[in-house]
Design an enzyme around this catalytic site. Structure first.
Site, PDB file in Angstrom:
ATOM      1  N   ALA A 237      31.233  -2.131  -8.276  1.00  0.00           N
ATOM      2  CA  ALA A 237      30.816  -2.758  -8.980  1.00  0.00           C
ATOM      3  C   ALA A 237      31.054  -4.136  -7.942  1.00  0.00           C
ATOM      4  O   ALA A 237      30.982  -5.280  -7.945  1.00  0.00           O
ATOM      5  CB  ALA A 237      31.886  -2.794  -9.914  1.00  0.00           C
ATOM      6  N   ALA A 238      30.836  -4.377  -6.853  1.00  0.00           N
ATOM      7  CA  ALA A 238      30.835  -5.362  -5.627  1.00  0.00           C
ATOM      8  C   ALA A 238      29.639  -6.191  -5.987  1.00  0.00           C
ATOM      9  O   ALA A 238      29.596  -7.016  -6.015  1.00  0.00           O
ATOM     10  CB  ALA A 238      31.352  -4.830  -4.192  1.00  0.00           C
ATOM     11  N   GLY A 239      28.427  -5.053  -5.901  1.00  0.00           N
ATOM     12  CA  GLY A 239      27.120  -5.768  -5.481  1.00  0.00           C
ATOM     13  C   GLY A 239      26.890  -6.820  -7.033  1.00  0.00           C
ATOM     14  O   GLY A 239      26.148  -7.842  -7.601  1.00  0.00           O
ATOM     15  N   ASP A 240      27.623  -5.802  -8.469  1.00  0.00           N
ATOM     16  CA  ASP A 240      27.608  -6.696  -9.761  1.00  0.00           C
ATOM     17  C   ASP A 240      28.520  -7.581  -9.493  1.00  0.00           C
ATOM     18  O   ASP A 240      27.551  -8.978 -10.376  1.00  0.00           O
ATOM     19  CB  ASP A 240      27.510  -5.339 -10.811  1.00  0.00           C
ATOM     20  CG  ASP A 240      27.377  -4.391 -11.134  1.00  0.00           C
ATOM     21  OD1 ASP A 240      25.876  -4.416 -10.895  1.00  0.00           O
ATOM     22  OD2 ASP A 240      27.925  -3.014 -10.959  1.00  0.00           O
TER      23      ASP A 240
END
Length: 296
Positions: A237-240
């Site tokens: 979820a780093a991209g989110d």
């Protein structure tokens, strides 16, 4: 306000020293059940970063549904347009290695039932300054949401699949990671992928993990913003987190470089913690990390 039209999944997360190869069994050291899904993740990230957020999507009438709804509501997200449908909620089976890398299998469940926005959904989306989209819902539903007039449309093209022109003609900003950018464009590197993406949308950001992010727009602006150094615990979820924080920064009127730094600080904080929604930082933490980045 920011609206999110997207998926909600329960993440079933196993932590292992190294992911198993095909046919191999390994022993993990921990297991957690964590609310996630790319849409829900981005909604939580944006809400914690300081925005008013509304979520449009679906959960099942199984044991996971109430937990997914509660996690969004507890983060301050408006769940008035979150449906409960018969059958299972979406799930993601995630294997996280000690170095922070992960492998993910998504089973759509209730997410696969989401059609285009109804009149109530469209009213919420139309009042928003930005609409966050991803690709864990049926493509026709995503296209229909993008067509609602009013908001800036920000697309995270994940999982990476061919993107129809009818979607891209409504996208203002696309935010793939470097692997998604390569899959979408066939380009050899992120700089080349960025240029190819700008042939299809007005603005693009290619995230590069620990190497930061690239930004480009059709007005000729090109930026490279470094990541905040951090020991990676879990990159899920780093991209989110980046996308949600970026949407907040843009709706607050920050320019491209400042907005990218804000989003990069949020993403860096998230990879230093375990889980998806559980890893996402609050506004005061992002502001402190951003000040640290700018003071170096």
């Amino acid at each position: 306000m920011i609206s999110v039209f997207g998926s909600a999944n329960m993440d079933l997360v196993a932590y292992v020293p190294a992911a198993p190869r095909l046919g191999e069994t390994v022993t993990g050291w921990a297991f957690r059940t964590i609310p996630g899904g790319k849409g829900a993740n981005q909604a939580v990230a944006a809400a914690r970063a300081g925005a008013e957020v509304a979520f449009v999507g679906a959960v099942g009438d199984d044991a996971f549904g109430p937990g997914l709804r509660a996690a969004l509501a507890d983060a301050g997200v408006d769940v008035g347009r979150l449906r409960t449908v018969p059958g299972p909620s979406g799930i993601a089976h995630i294997v996280v290695e000690d170095g922070g890398g992960n492998a993910i299998i998504v089973v759509p469940g209730a997410n696969g039932t989401v059609a285009g926005p109804d009149d109530g959904d469209a009213a919420v989306i139309g009042r928003s300054a930005a609409l966050l989209l991803q690709l864990e819902l049926p493509m026709e539903a995503v296209v229909a949401a993008a067509r609602v007039p009013g908001p800036e449309v920000i697309l995270t093209p994940a999982p990476a699949v061919p993107l129809p022109d009818e979607l891209l003609e409504r996208v203002d900003l696309i935010v793939p990671n470097e692997h998604e950018a390569a899959a979408l464009t066939g380009a050899a590197g992120p700089d080349e992928a960025l240029e190819a993406l700008l042939g299809r949308v007005p603005e693009a950001v290619v995230t590069l993990g620990e190497r930061g992010a690239l930004y480009g727009s059709r007005d000729g602006t090109r930026l490279r913003v470094p990541a905040l150094p951090v020991r990676a615990v879990d990159t899920t979820a780093a991209g989110d987190t980046f996308a949600g924080a970026l949407a907040v920064a843009r709706t607050e009127g920050l320019g491209p470089e400042r907005a990218l730094r804000f989003a990069s600080a949020a993403a860096a904080l998230s990879v230093g913690r375990a889980g998806a929604s559980t890893s996402m930082p609050h506004r005061h933490e992002i502001d402190e990390a951003l000040a640290s980045m700018e003071g170096r």
